[in-house]
Motif scaffolding. Sequence first.
Motif, PDB file in Angstrom:
ATOM      1  N   GLY A   9       0.819  -1.203   0.000  1.00  0.00           N
ATOM      2  CA  GLY A   9       0.000   0.000   0.000  1.00  0.00           C
ATOM      3  C   GLY A   9       0.854   1.256   0.000  1.00  0.00           C
ATOM      4  N   GLY A  10       0.183   2.402  -0.169  1.00  0.00           N
ATOM      5  CA  GLY A  10       0.907   3.657  -0.166  1.00  0.00           C
ATOM      6  C   GLY A  10       0.064   4.784  -0.706  1.00  0.00           C
ATOM      7  N   LEU A  11       0.732   5.895  -0.980  1.00  0.00           N
ATOM      8  CA  LEU A  11       0.081   7.089  -1.511  1.00  0.00           C
ATOM      9  C   LEU A  11       0.400   7.189  -3.004  1.00  0.00           C
ATOM     10  CD1 LEU A  11      -1.363   9.841  -1.173  1.00  0.00           C
ATOM     11  CD2 LEU A  11       0.880  10.803  -0.564  1.00  0.00           C
ATOM     12  N   VAL A  12      -0.633   7.389  -3.797  1.00  0.00           N
ATOM     13  CA  VAL A  12      -0.454   7.470  -5.245  1.00  0.00           C
ATOM     14  C   VAL A  12      -1.417   8.504  -5.794  1.00  0.00           C
ATOM     15  CG1 VAL A  12      -2.100   5.618  -5.701  1.00  0.00           C
ATOM     16  CG2 VAL A  12      -0.277   6.073  -7.353  1.00  0.00           C
ATOM     17  N   GLN A  13      -1.037   9.131  -6.889  1.00  0.00           N
ATOM     18  CA  GLN A  13      -1.927  10.099  -7.531  1.00  0.00           C
ATOM     19  C   GLN A  13      -2.993   9.371  -8.342  1.00  0.00           C
ATOM     20  OE1 GLN A  13       0.589  12.807  -9.790  1.00  0.00           O
ATOM     21  NE2 GLN A  13       0.566  14.259  -8.099  1.00  0.00           N
ATOM     22  N   GLY A  16      -2.744   6.531 -11.179  1.00  0.00           N
ATOM     23  CA  GLY A  16      -1.558   5.715 -10.947  1.00  0.00           C
ATOM     24  C   GLY A  16      -1.897   4.271 -10.649  1.00  0.00           C
ATOM     25  N   SER A  17      -0.860   3.505 -10.302  1.00  0.00           N
ATOM     26  CA  SER A  17      -1.004   2.072 -10.067  1.00  0.00           C
ATOM     27  C   SER A  17      -0.303   1.670  -8.773  1.00  0.00           C
ATOM     28  CB  SER A  17      -0.389   1.271 -11.216  1.00  0.00           C
ATOM     29  OG  SER A  17      -1.042   1.539 -12.435  1.00  0.00           O
ATOM     30  N   LEU A  18      -0.810   0.614  -8.186  1.00  0.00           N
ATOM     31  CA  LEU A  18      -0.179  -0.028  -7.038  1.00  0.00           C
ATOM     32  C   LEU A  18      -0.382  -1.529  -7.166  1.00  0.00           C
ATOM     33  CD1 LEU A  18      -1.183   2.118  -3.911  1.00  0.00           C
ATOM     34  CD2 LEU A  18       1.120   1.824  -4.821  1.00  0.00           C
ATOM     35  N   ARG A  19       0.530  -2.290  -6.588  1.00  0.00           N
ATOM     36  CA  ARG A  19       0.391  -3.741  -6.537  1.00  0.00           C
ATOM     37  C   ARG A  19       0.466  -4.178  -5.089  1.00  0.00           C
ATOM     38  NH1 ARG A  19       4.512  -8.566  -8.116  1.00  0.00           N
ATOM     39  NH2 ARG A  19       3.019 -10.068  -8.964  1.00  0.00           N
ATOM     40  N   LEU A  20      -0.621  -4.747  -4.611  1.00  0.00           N
ATOM     41  CA  LEU A  20      -0.668  -5.262  -3.243  1.00  0.00           C
ATOM     42  C   LEU A  20      -0.317  -6.746  -3.249  1.00  0.00           C
ATOM     43  CD1 LEU A  20      -3.971  -3.647  -1.913  1.00  0.00           C
ATOM     44  CD2 LEU A  20      -1.669  -2.657  -2.053  1.00  0.00           C
ATOM     45  N   SER A  21       0.296  -7.169  -2.157  1.00  0.00           N
ATOM     46  CA  SER A  21       0.605  -8.584  -1.968  1.00  0.00           C
ATOM     47  C   SER A  21       0.013  -9.046  -0.651  1.00  0.00           C
ATOM     48  CB  SER A  21       2.115  -8.820  -1.945  1.00  0.00           C
ATOM     49  OG  SER A  21       2.720  -8.418  -3.144  1.00  0.00           O
ATOM     50  N   CYS A  22      -0.319 -10.312  -0.591  1.00  0.00           N
ATOM     51  CA  CYS A  22      -0.791 -10.925   0.655  1.00  0.00           C
ATOM     52  C   CYS A  22      -0.095 -12.271   0.784  1.00  0.00           C
ATOM     53  CB  CYS A  22      -2.296 -11.087   0.639  1.00  0.00           C
ATOM     54  SG  CYS A  22      -2.946 -12.029   2.041  1.00  0.00           S
ATOM     55  N   TYR A 112     -15.470 -15.800   4.720  1.00  0.00           N
ATOM     56  CA  TYR A 112     -14.055 -16.019   5.007  1.00  0.00           C
ATOM     57  C   TYR A 112     -13.819 -16.186   6.495  1.00  0.00           C
ATOM     58  CZ  TYR A 112     -13.768 -14.600   0.206  1.00  0.00           C
ATOM     59  OH  TYR A 112     -13.952 -14.538  -1.164  1.00  0.00           O
ATOM     60  N   THR A 113     -12.815 -16.975   6.818  1.00  0.00           N
ATOM     61  CA  THR A 113     -12.522 -17.285   8.215  1.00  0.00           C
ATOM     62  C   THR A 113     -11.237 -16.633   8.716  1.00  0.00           C
ATOM     63  OG1 THR A 113     -11.441 -19.318   7.456  1.00  0.00           O
ATOM     64  CG2 THR A 113     -13.741 -19.491   8.160  1.00  0.00           C
ATOM     65  N   HIS A 114     -10.395 -16.179   7.811  1.00  0.00           N
ATOM     66  CA  HIS A 114      -9.113 -15.595   8.232  1.00  0.00           C
ATOM     67  C   HIS A 114      -8.901 -14.276   7.503  1.00  0.00           C
ATOM     68  CE1 HIS A 114      -8.151 -19.348  10.212  1.00  0.00           C
ATOM     69  NE2 HIS A 114      -8.430 -19.993   9.100  1.00  0.00           N
ATOM     70  N   TRP A 115      -8.325 -13.322   8.226  1.00  0.00           N
ATOM     71  CA  TRP A 115      -8.155 -11.974   7.702  1.00  0.00           C
ATOM     72  C   TRP A 115      -6.762 -11.447   8.030  1.00  0.00           C
ATOM     73  CZ3 TRP A 115     -11.825  -9.340   4.892  1.00  0.00           C
ATOM     74  CH2 TRP A 115     -13.081  -9.938   4.833  1.00  0.00           C
ATOM     75  N   GLY A 116      -6.253 -10.611   7.120  1.00  0.00           N
ATOM     76  CA  GLY A 116      -5.033  -9.874   7.407  1.00  0.00           C
ATOM     77  C   GLY A 116      -5.356  -8.541   8.063  1.00  0.00           C
ATOM     78  N   GLN A 117      -4.314  -7.878   8.539  1.00  0.00           N
ATOM     79  CA  GLN A 117      -4.481  -6.605   9.231  1.00  0.00           C
ATOM     80  C   GLN A 117      -4.772  -5.455   8.277  1.00  0.00           C
ATOM     81  OE1 GLN A 117      -4.518  -5.942  12.652  1.00  0.00           O
ATOM     82  NE2 GLN A 117      -4.704  -8.165  12.678  1.00  0.00           N
ATOM     83  N   GLY A 118      -4.388  -5.613   7.031  1.00  0.00           N
ATOM     84  CA  GLY A 118      -4.691  -4.591   6.037  1.00  0.00           C
ATOM     85  C   GLY A 118      -3.510  -3.704   5.703  1.00  0.00           C
ATOM     86  N   THR A 119      -3.604  -3.071   4.546  1.00  0.00           N
ATOM     87  CA  THR A 119      -2.601  -2.112   4.102  1.00  0.00           C
ATOM     88  C   THR A 119      -3.326  -0.891   3.533  1.00  0.00           C
ATOM     89  OG1 THR A 119      -0.607  -1.810   2.732  1.00  0.00           O
ATOM     90  CG2 THR A 119      -2.364  -3.165   1.790  1.00  0.00           C
ATOM     91  N   GLN A 120      -2.856   0.285   3.909  1.00  0.00           N
ATOM     92  CA  GLN A 120      -3.542   1.521   3.528  1.00  0.00           C
ATOM     93  C   GLN A 120      -3.202   1.906   2.096  1.00  0.00           C
ATOM     94  OE1 GLN A 120      -5.676   3.727   5.433  1.00  0.00           O
ATOM     95  NE2 GLN A 120      -5.943   4.626   3.399  1.00  0.00           N
ATOM     96  N   VAL A 121      -4.230   2.219   1.342  1.00  0.00           N
ATOM     97  CA  VAL A 121      -4.076   2.771  -0.005  1.00  0.00           C
ATOM     98  C   VAL A 121      -4.735   4.145  -0.017  1.00  0.00           C
ATOM     99  CG1 VAL A 121      -4.757   2.541  -2.420  1.00  0.00           C
ATOM    100  CG2 VAL A 121      -3.977   0.535  -1.141  1.00  0.00           C
ATOM    101  N   THR A 122      -3.978   5.157  -0.398  1.00  0.00           N
ATOM    102  CA  THR A 122      -4.501   6.514  -0.464  1.00  0.00           C
ATOM    103  C   THR A 122      -4.258   7.062  -1.869  1.00  0.00           C
ATOM    104  OG1 THR A 122      -4.006   6.873   1.874  1.00  0.00           O
ATOM    105  CG2 THR A 122      -4.437   8.825   0.529  1.00  0.00           C
TER     106      THR A 122
END
Length: 125
Positions: A9-13, A16-22, A112-122
């Motif tokens: 995650g991160g800040l993008v205009q 733009g593009s971002l690639r998240l991974s889990c 779903y039974t399991h979750w991650g903490q998350g990543t911020q996308v702005t």
Amino acid sequence: QVQLVESGGGLVQAGGSLRLSCAASGLTFSRSAMGWFRQAPVKVREFVTASSWWTDGRTYYADSVKGRFTMSRDNAKNTVYLQMNSLKPEDTAVYHCAARLLGRAGSSPEDYTHWGQGTQVTVSS
């Protein structure tokens, strides 16, 4: 125990593009349905995309991201990805990945039974 750890995650205009991974551990990833959800402040958790665990299973997308976001999974690395292109300010949220052993792709958090903490996308305008 099962762990799902998101990154990318991160800040993008806008535009733009971002690639998240889990990265998943503690579960049989190749037999788990995987999903991405997002949650913006004061809003409910919203479905983004999901795929079933079987090899010819479809990947489903929310209408709001169809044609812009692509989900993929690498069973050898126990990792699922979310490629996000043409980002808009309304895509701003915390993005969570989710898993369910032997599950099918579902659009509800209850699938779903399991979750991650998350990543911020702005996404800035």
